[in-house]
Design an enzyme around this catalytic site. Structure first.
Site, PDB file in Angstrom:
ATOM      1  CB  SER A   1      -0.899   0.007   1.233  1.00 24.89           C
ATOM      2  OG  SER A   1      -0.092   0.012   2.401  1.00 24.89           O
TER       3      SER A   1
ATOM      4  CE1 TYR B   1      -3.950  -0.127  -0.814  1.00 24.52           C
ATOM      5  CE2 TYR B   1      -3.327  -2.440  -0.953  1.00 24.52           C
ATOM      6  CZ  TYR B   1      -3.462  -1.205  -1.547  1.00 24.52           C
ATOM      7  OH  TYR B   1      -3.114  -1.040  -2.869  1.00 24.52           O
ATOM      8  N   GLY B   2      -5.176  -1.163   5.663  1.00 28.32           N
ATOM      9  CA  GLY B   2      -5.498  -1.994   6.828  1.00 28.32           C
ATOM     10  C   GLY B   2      -6.784  -1.699   7.554  1.00 28.32           C
TER      11      GLY B   2
ATOM     12  CD  GLU C   1       3.127   5.135   3.709  1.00 26.74           C
ATOM     13  OE1 GLU C   1       3.334   6.025   2.867  1.00 26.74           O
ATOM     14  OE2 GLU C   1       3.446   3.932   3.521  1.00 26.74           O
TER      15      GLU C   1
ATOM     16  CB  CYS D   1       1.904  -4.486   9.222  1.00 25.16           C
ATOM     17  SG  CYS D   1       1.917  -3.004   8.193  1.00 25.16           S
ATOM     18  CB  THR D   2       5.649  -5.112   4.835  1.00 26.59           C
ATOM     19  OG1 THR D   2       4.569  -4.397   4.211  1.00 26.59           O
ATOM     20  CG2 THR D   2       5.547  -6.592   4.532  1.00 26.59           C
ATOM     21  CG  HIS D   3       3.892   0.347   6.511  1.00 18.79           C
ATOM     22  ND1 HIS D   3       3.156  -0.337   5.575  1.00 18.79           N
ATOM     23  CD2 HIS D   3       3.981   1.631   6.048  1.00 18.79           C
ATOM     24  CE1 HIS D   3       2.802   0.494   4.600  1.00 18.79           C
ATOM     25  NE2 HIS D   3       3.290   1.692   4.864  1.00 18.79           N
TER      26      HIS D   3
END
Ligand code: DGL
Length: 270
Positions: free
Chosen positions: A11, A42-43, A151, A185-187
């Site tokens: 995302s 997206y989450g 982000e 979560c890849t973040h």
């Protein structure tokens, strides 16, 4: 042997945690990355929306002739596992490779899973771990503020805002005595230092981006699709909104100048 690129999507910036590891593990592979920055996060969206977005993201990569699609996104991997059956190239999400490693790492059988709200509500990690070993206890926690933090560039372990939010989300898992935490979560690997500081050095953090990168390498080799060329690979980056912020934070995270390396596309066309 296949010189086509590996297609990776997320995302936003999160999938770069997989790309960073791919660049180390497979330096001669070409990579095409798409970050859906115009529609992140997206989450906290519905399953239907996440599925539709994931399909468009994969279609964009396939139009670029990628040899494999990697959903470097815990949310897509959890909510749209059926994406795999619609693709004609090998595919992986992040849940499977990450669970394999967590099962190997945990000594006390208490695993924490953190992810987006959609991921945690799907129980994707918990189900897979307990399918393999029903005696494992799995403690789940959604962390909806982590993606906006990343982000917006709040990634420094010493930042008070980061510390406070990490404490808010991680306290229950710390009190539960988990010895392993899946960064589902890849973040989240981008906040790894701050999470490790709070959990303590005895807790093992499993980086979903790293595990997915290593698994991708294995899938390519098993299918004879790895690039055996000795020349260094190239990486191309695409986003669905203005590249400025992505370039700035990606430069910090990948420790490489990303100025003018990122192009904008219209994802609704795919
Ligand atoms: N990095 C993604 C994940 O792994 C998406 C987070 C989001 O957009 O909410 O879940």
């Amino acid at each position: 042997m296949n010189k086509n690129a590996i297609g990776v999507f997320d995302s936003g910036l999160g999938g770069l945690s997989a790309v960073k590891q791919m660049l180390c593990a497979m330096p001669n592979e070409n990579i095409i990355y798409f970050g859906d920055t115009g529609r992140v996060p997206y989450g906290n969206r519905s399953k239907d929306t996440i599925r539709r977005y994931a399909m468009q993201d994969a279609n964009f990569l396939l139009k670029n002739n990628v040899k494999m699609v990697v959903a470097a996104c815990g949310t897509v991997s959890s909510v749209a596992p059926d994406l795999e059956s619609t693709l004609k190239v090998p595919y992986t999400g992040v849940v499977l490779p990450t669970c394999f490693t967590a099962l190997k790492e945990s000594k006390n059988g208490k695993i924490g899973v953190i992810g987006t709200t959609a991921t945690i509500n799907s129980h994707s990690y918990k189900t897979r771990i307990q399918l393999k070993n029903p005696s494992f206890e799995v403690f789940e926690q959604d962390c909806p503020m982590f993606v906006p933090l990343v982000e917006n560039g709040f990634i420094d372990r010493d930042d008070m805002v980061v510390k406070l939010i990490v404490e808010k989300y991680m306290s229950n898992l710390k009190n539960a005595g988990v010895d392993t935490v899946i960064l589902g979560c890849t973040h989240y690997p981008i906040l790894k230092d701050a999470i490790q500081d709070f959990m303590g050095k005895d807790v093992t953090l499993i980086d979903s981006g790293k595990e997915t990168a290593l698994y991708t390498k294995k899938v390519l080799e098993e299918n004879g699709l790895n690039n055996t060329d000795k020349t260094p690979g190239t990486a191309q980056f695409f986003v669905s909104d203005t590249p400025d912020n992505f370039e700035k934070i990606a430069s910090l995270f990948l420790s490489k100048d990303m100025q003018n390396c990122v192009s904008r596309i219209n994802i609704e066309e795919y």
